[in-house]
Design a protein around this motif. Structure first.
Motif, mmCIF file in Angstrom:
data_model
loop_
_atom_site.group_PDB
_atom_site.id
_atom_site.type_symbol
_atom_site.label_atom_id
_atom_site.label_comp_id
_atom_site.label_asym_id
_atom_site.label_seq_id
_atom_site.Cartn_x
_atom_site.Cartn_y
_atom_site.Cartn_z
ATOM 1 N N UNK A 127 -2.043 5.179 -12.340
ATOM 2 C CA UNK A 127 -1.364 5.273 -10.779
ATOM 3 C C UNK A 127 -2.113 5.607 -9.542
ATOM 4 N N UNK A 128 -3.216 6.512 -9.762
ATOM 5 C CA UNK A 128 -4.210 6.856 -8.882
ATOM 6 C C UNK A 128 -5.171 5.502 -8.330
ATOM 7 N N UNK A 129 -5.518 4.758 -9.500
ATOM 8 C CA UNK A 129 -6.533 3.681 -9.245
ATOM 9 C C UNK A 129 -5.613 2.563 -8.457
ATOM 10 N N UNK A 130 -4.367 2.345 -8.830
ATOM 11 C CA UNK A 130 -3.612 1.442 -7.881
ATOM 12 C C UNK A 130 -3.582 1.950 -6.617
ATOM 13 N N UNK A 131 -3.023 3.192 -6.474
ATOM 14 C CA UNK A 131 -2.811 3.778 -4.936
ATOM 15 C C UNK A 131 -4.362 3.482 -4.312
ATOM 16 N N UNK A 132 -5.235 4.038 -4.743
ATOM 17 C CA UNK A 132 -6.659 3.819 -4.270
ATOM 18 C C UNK A 132 -6.828 2.404 -3.830
ATOM 19 N N UNK A 133 -6.615 1.321 -4.594
ATOM 20 C CA UNK A 133 -6.871 -0.131 -4.299
ATOM 21 C C UNK A 133 -5.781 -0.385 -3.318
ATOM 22 N N UNK A 134 -4.490 -0.150 -3.189
ATOM 23 C CA UNK A 134 -3.540 -0.337 -2.273
ATOM 24 C C UNK A 134 -3.733 0.301 -0.713
ATOM 25 N N UNK A 135 -3.991 1.442 -0.906
ATOM 26 C CA UNK A 135 -4.257 2.253 0.468
ATOM 27 C C UNK A 135 -5.613 1.913 1.006
ATOM 28 N N UNK A 136 -6.550 1.617 0.346
ATOM 29 C CA UNK A 136 -7.720 0.969 0.792
ATOM 30 C C UNK A 136 -7.651 -0.189 1.498
ATOM 31 N N UNK A 137 -6.939 -1.065 0.927
ATOM 32 C CA UNK A 137 -6.660 -2.275 1.678
ATOM 33 C C UNK A 137 -5.709 -2.277 2.852
ATOM 34 N N UNK A 138 -5.060 -1.349 2.988
ATOM 35 C CA UNK A 138 -4.421 -0.779 4.195
ATOM 36 C C UNK A 138 -5.094 -0.320 5.320
ATOM 37 N N UNK A 139 -6.364 0.042 5.244
ATOM 38 C CA UNK A 139 -6.959 0.733 6.232
ATOM 39 C C UNK A 139 -7.445 -0.098 7.134
ATOM 40 N N UNK A 140 -6.564 -0.553 8.259
ATOM 41 C CA UNK A 140 -6.941 -1.284 9.552
ATOM 42 C C UNK A 140 -6.489 -0.351 10.546
ATOM 43 N N UNK A 141 -7.280 -0.671 11.642
ATOM 44 C CA UNK A 141 -7.257 0.199 12.750
ATOM 45 C C UNK A 141 -5.538 0.092 13.248
ATOM 46 N N UNK A 142 -5.317 1.414 13.780
ATOM 47 C CA UNK A 142 -3.856 1.503 14.051
ATOM 48 C C UNK A 142 -3.882 1.743 15.376
ATOM 49 N N UNK A 143 -3.040 1.119 16.118
ATOM 50 C CA UNK A 143 -3.058 1.054 17.689
ATOM 51 C C UNK A 143 -2.374 2.533 18.360
ATOM 52 N N UNK A 144 -2.983 2.960 19.301
ATOM 53 C CA UNK A 144 -2.477 4.419 19.967
ATOM 54 C C UNK A 144 -0.953 4.499 19.999
ATOM 55 N N UNK A 145 -0.584 5.580 19.724
ATOM 56 C CA UNK A 145 0.977 5.839 20.101
ATOM 57 C C UNK A 145 1.356 5.495 21.751
ATOM 58 N N UNK A 146 2.140 4.650 21.986
ATOM 59 C CA UNK A 146 2.648 4.455 23.361
ATOM 60 C C UNK A 146 3.868 5.278 23.662
#
Length: 181
Positions: A127-146
């Motif tokens: 579970x944690x290995x899949x979570x690490x891979x999945x969340x690591x791929x999702x680390x893209x810059x997030x725009x500031x809250x408008x």
């Protein structure tokens, strides 16, 4: 946890820093973020204490029973909150893993890692290995809250990308702790 002292201290530092940042996130103006950050701070500091190398301090067996009770209670709370948000399911897995590791250490302190990997440990590692891979791929810059008047400055406690990094670092630390179990 059992294992070499140097990686253990690095794990302690990572988990304590994550817990400290989660405390900072508790100052957010968003109620859901404050509640989530509180649970994640508990995880971060709890993991830091659990990761202290066994050569430095070997807690008494009762300590692990108390740890299992605390994280078992946190798991019940996460289960209750999971009906509102999918993130709480991940938090449930984390606090459940902490309760499981504490119970394993209470059951046989000093005798872990012999005779293969138990099925529950293997499932948690997966579970944690899949979570690490999945969340690591999702680390893209997030725009500031408008807001309606334009972008507002976002404080350190309200940075969604930093919250994701905290969760990722705790998942990586959880993997290391499960392997050391």
């Amino acid at each position: 946890m059992h294992g070499p002292a140097s990686p253990g201290w690095l794990l302690v530092a990572l988990c304590a820093a994550t817990g400290a940042y989660c405390l900072l996130r508790m100052r957010s103006t968003v109620e859901e973020q404050r509640r989530t950050a509180g649970g994640e701070a508990l995880m971060g500091f709890g993991m830091a204490v659990m990761a202290v190398p066994a050569a430095v301090a070997t807690p008494p067996r009762g300590f692990w029973f108390a740890y299992a009770i605390v994280f078992g209670g946190a798991a019940l709370r996460a289960l209750w909150e999971a009906r509102e948000s999918a993130h709480h399911l991940h938090h449930l897995m984390g606090v459940g893993a902490m309760a499981y590791m504490a119970a394993a250490m209470a059951a046989s302190p000093g005798h872990h890692g012999h005779g293969g990997i138990p099925p529950l440990t293997g499932a948690l590692v997966l579970y944690f290995a899949v979570y690490v891979l999945w969340s690591g791929m999702g680390l893209v810059p997030v725009a500031a809250v408008a807001t309606a008047g334009g972008a507002r400055p976002v404080g350190w406690g309200d940075r969604p990308e930093l919250a994701r990094v905290c969760r990722l670092s705790m998942a990586i630390a959880m993997l290391a702790m499960l392997f050391a179990l």
